[in-house]
Design an enzyme around this catalytic site. Sequence first.
Site, mmCIF file in Angstrom:
data_model
loop_
_atom_site.group_PDB
_atom_site.id
_atom_site.type_symbol
_atom_site.label_atom_id
_atom_site.label_comp_id
_atom_site.label_asym_id
_atom_site.label_seq_id
_atom_site.Cartn_x
_atom_site.Cartn_y
_atom_site.Cartn_z
ATOM 1 N N CYS A 2 -3.054 -11.571 11.664
ATOM 2 C CA CYS A 2 -3.156 -12.715 12.573
ATOM 3 C C CYS A 2 -2.141 -12.559 13.700
ATOM 4 O O CYS A 2 -1.171 -11.851 13.588
ATOM 5 C CB CYS A 2 -2.870 -13.982 11.794
ATOM 6 S SG CYS A 2 -3.890 -14.117 10.330
ATOM 7 N N ARG A 27 -5.382 -6.855 18.066
ATOM 8 C CA ARG A 27 -5.099 -6.773 16.629
ATOM 9 C C ARG A 27 -6.320 -7.132 15.801
ATOM 10 O O ARG A 27 -6.317 -6.982 14.596
ATOM 11 C CB ARG A 27 -3.963 -7.738 16.267
ATOM 12 C CG ARG A 27 -2.639 -7.417 16.902
ATOM 13 C CD ARG A 27 -1.720 -8.630 16.871
ATOM 14 N NE ARG A 27 -1.419 -9.038 15.523
ATOM 15 C CZ ARG A 27 -0.233 -8.819 14.933
ATOM 16 N NH1 ARG A 27 0.699 -8.182 15.602
ATOM 17 N NH2 ARG A 27 -0.002 -9.210 13.714
ATOM 18 N N TRP A 74 -7.106 -13.547 11.302
ATOM 19 C CA TRP A 74 -7.851 -12.447 10.664
ATOM 20 C C TRP A 74 -8.052 -12.930 9.234
ATOM 21 O O TRP A 74 -7.116 -12.940 8.433
ATOM 22 C CB TRP A 74 -7.021 -11.170 10.720
ATOM 23 C CG TRP A 74 -7.561 -10.031 9.927
ATOM 24 C CD1 TRP A 74 -7.282 -9.729 8.619
ATOM 25 C CD2 TRP A 74 -8.492 -9.023 10.354
ATOM 26 N NE1 TRP A 74 -7.970 -8.623 8.222
ATOM 27 C CE2 TRP A 74 -8.709 -8.163 9.254
ATOM 28 C CE3 TRP A 74 -9.139 -8.781 11.530
ATOM 29 C CZ2 TRP A 74 -9.564 -7.063 9.324
ATOM 30 C CZ3 TRP A 74 -9.983 -7.665 11.595
ATOM 31 C CH2 TRP A 74 -10.198 -6.843 10.519
ATOM 32 N N GLY A 101 -0.180 -13.754 6.862
ATOM 33 C CA GLY A 101 0.214 -13.267 5.535
ATOM 34 C C GLY A 101 -0.611 -13.953 4.452
ATOM 35 O O GLY A 101 -1.702 -14.467 4.711
ATOM 36 N N GLU A 482 -11.119 13.952 1.288
ATOM 37 C CA GLU A 482 -10.636 12.991 2.295
ATOM 38 C C GLU A 482 -9.689 13.684 3.269
ATOM 39 O O GLU A 482 -9.756 13.482 4.479
ATOM 40 C CB GLU A 482 -9.956 11.812 1.603
ATOM 41 C CG GLU A 482 -9.306 10.809 2.540
ATOM 42 C CD GLU A 482 -10.244 10.223 3.597
ATOM 43 O OE1 GLU A 482 -11.480 10.366 3.468
ATOM 44 O OE2 GLU A 482 -9.733 9.654 4.571
ATOM 45 N N LYS A 486 -10.195 13.928 7.390
ATOM 46 C CA LYS A 486 -9.151 13.493 8.336
ATOM 47 C C LYS A 486 -8.855 14.605 9.342
ATOM 48 O O LYS A 486 -8.819 14.384 10.542
ATOM 49 C CB LYS A 486 -7.855 13.138 7.591
ATOM 50 C CG LYS A 486 -7.861 11.826 6.867
ATOM 51 C CD LYS A 486 -7.749 10.604 7.723
ATOM 52 C CE LYS A 486 -9.005 9.910 8.101
ATOM 53 N NZ LYS A 486 -10.047 9.591 7.209
ATOM 54 N N GLU A 489 -11.919 15.302 11.735
ATOM 55 C CA GLU A 489 -12.384 14.290 12.691
ATOM 56 C C GLU A 489 -11.382 14.009 13.802
ATOM 57 O O GLU A 489 -11.774 13.509 14.851
ATOM 58 C CB GLU A 489 -12.775 12.996 11.978
ATOM 59 C CG GLU A 489 -11.653 12.217 11.362
ATOM 60 C CD GLU A 489 -12.146 10.888 10.785
ATOM 61 O OE1 GLU A 489 -13.055 10.274 11.338
ATOM 62 O OE2 GLU A 489 -11.597 10.478 9.753
ATOM 63 N N LYS A 604 -15.657 3.639 15.619
ATOM 64 C CA LYS A 604 -14.918 3.033 14.501
ATOM 65 C C LYS A 604 -15.895 2.439 13.487
ATOM 66 O O LYS A 604 -15.700 2.562 12.303
ATOM 67 C CB LYS A 604 -13.971 1.954 14.998
ATOM 68 C CG LYS A 604 -13.158 1.295 13.893
ATOM 69 C CD LYS A 604 -12.346 2.307 13.121
ATOM 70 C CE LYS A 604 -11.627 1.717 11.929
ATOM 71 N NZ LYS A 604 -11.076 2.768 11.038
HETATM 72 C C1 AGP Z 1 -13.206 7.740 8.392
HETATM 73 O O1 AGP Z 1 -11.983 8.246 8.896
HETATM 74 C C2 AGP Z 1 -14.269 7.680 9.428
HETATM 75 N N1 AGP Z 1 -13.877 6.932 10.551
HETATM 76 C C3 AGP Z 1 -15.628 7.281 8.872
HETATM 77 O O2 AGP Z 1 -15.989 8.271 7.946
HETATM 78 C C4 AGP Z 1 -15.710 5.913 8.143
HETATM 79 O O3 AGP Z 1 -15.000 5.965 6.937
HETATM 80 C C5 AGP Z 1 -17.199 5.635 7.817
HETATM 81 O O4 AGP Z 1 -17.903 5.525 9.037
HETATM 82 C C6 AGP Z 1 -17.394 4.361 7.003
HETATM 83 O O5 AGP Z 1 -16.939 3.258 7.732
HETATM 84 P P1 AGP Z 1 -16.787 1.844 6.954
HETATM 85 O O6 AGP Z 1 -15.745 2.045 5.902
HETATM 86 O O7 AGP Z 1 -16.371 0.865 8.015
HETATM 87 O O8 AGP Z 1 -18.121 1.529 6.355
#
Ligand code: AGP
Length: 609
Positions: A2, A27, A74, A101, A482, A486, A489, A604
Amino acid sequence: MCGIVGYIGPNQAAPFLIEGLTKLEYRGYDSAGIAVFDGKEINVEKSVGRLGILKKKIETASPNGHVGIGHTRWATHGRPSDVNSHPHTDCTGKFVVVHNGIIENYLHLKEKLIARGHVFSSETDTEVVAHLVEEYYEGDFEAAVRKVLAEIEGSYALVFMTEHDPDKIICTKQDNPLVIGLGNGENFIASDIPAIINRTRKTYILSDGEMAIVTKDSVWVMNRQGVPVTKKVFEVNWDAEAAEKGGYEHFMIKEIYEQPKAIRETMSGRLAKDNSTILFDELKWTQGEVAAINKIAIVACGTAYHAGIVGKYYLENLARIPVEVDLASEFRYRSPLIDDKTMVIVISQSGETLDTLAGLKEAKRLGAKTLAITNVVGSSIAREADNVIYTWAGPEIAVASTKAYTTQLVTLCMLAIYMAGLRETLPPARIQELIGGLRNLPAQAHEILEDVEPIKTFAQQYGFNEDVFFIGRALDYCVALEGSLKLKEISYIHAEAYAAGELKHGTLALIIEGVPVIALATQPDVYEKMLSNIKEVKARDAVVIGIAMKGDDHIHNYVDHTIHIPAAHKYLAPLLAVIPLQLLAYYAAITRGCDVDKPRNLAKSVTVE
Ligand code: AGP
């Protein structure tokens, strides 16, 4: 997370409040509101949705007055709505509060206040604080606030106003940021420096447990017992853009460093004080309901999918339920065997990923019980699922998911323990051991983040390689996946993750002299086999960076470099082992001059199929 703002001085409060909240929009939030004292009473204007809706609401009749507080919410407790928006008031409307919080013991306090005749209007934890001040006020505003602080538990940044004492604002914090902007004949309050940077660069940064009495001409800082505290003025020399990232260079590194807090917040109120059980207020499952589940299907994308494959280990080993894990984009095209005895768990940070939402709808069509694990209250996936558990990680801005992953793992581990308790598949001692281990995670994560230089060096040394391999077994293989995503990407390096036992079936052909291999070796049950796999790649002259637990003084004989993580329960190791991999990806991307927060071709939230 928030946003909080406050103003007291000779000018109209509302313009600053709106300006400050606008600066905090990045934010992430789902509602906004302000409260201003007009000389006679406090007027509250608030609404769900974007700040523009609130601005429109007040443009014809902006609340007049020189003292005010404001908030962008939020949502954590209570869905996004007008009534759940802040500021919140007590029964009389004469006490007003905004909060960032989680008040862990709000339900207990709310029951007590209702029993004493208080009438609540929202579902939030915050409204309890406003009624508590009313309950304790006997003519001394400061004393009433102190009594409230002695009663509430959890994390908070709180700002209070009252008609009874309108020439002051009281604010305090615990585990959430709060700064006071020092002006000439006026003072400002904010949860984040960007909100005040255009008005003043002289600030007091409040520390946990401190409380400030702010008037237009003075700022008195004290501890909760009222003992004065001397504060040094912190001169802000950031520019506005840097201020949005809290002084970090990118949102991604800021969010990596937020992980100890995000993990702690996600667990807050959910671990029984005696470590005997997990408390999910949002799940009222019975033993019969859980016993009726004969299979779990986890459906997700990307990083959330990588959390899901760790969740499989947790649920199968702890709750003894068979678990399948599917990429959401594949799930509904394989005619999955789902019925009313299946629980489908969808995992999504954004709660808007279309592939995952479509998988959820297909699961419901097939009759499954559905549970969403998401970071966004009121998101499409949260609204579609039968049950929701929120990760309280706060907004994740960087495209590369970091704190969402670790808080998803925490949530999946808590869920597995919760279901194990209902299915009586775990002895109490093991539940206590695991919950005790969960409690240690924030400090252990913080310990890793205190010494990142070796990782930074590796990233600079190997950041220009075009191929990097991640290998591991069991849970380490899940983390390898994972770590590889990272690195791929955000640095665009071609990284591959492989089950270490699988190398000899093909991938070993790609291991040549000097190729960097990140070898995860945190899992005791497969440790010796992992050493053999490391020897396999070393025999082909790979450069091996080992990720191992502190106390492992063996692995350095097999690898070129070692990164140690704090010793933890093997099931909790993934939450720690992933952090060096996040940092490796981040610094490799920096080395290669990549756009860390907004990598090419990616979004995102992927709201297309
Ligand atoms: C992760 O670093 C990526 N940005 C991407 O794989 C992401 O995890 C995936 O698109 C799922 O997104 P979500 O968790 O918002 O569903």
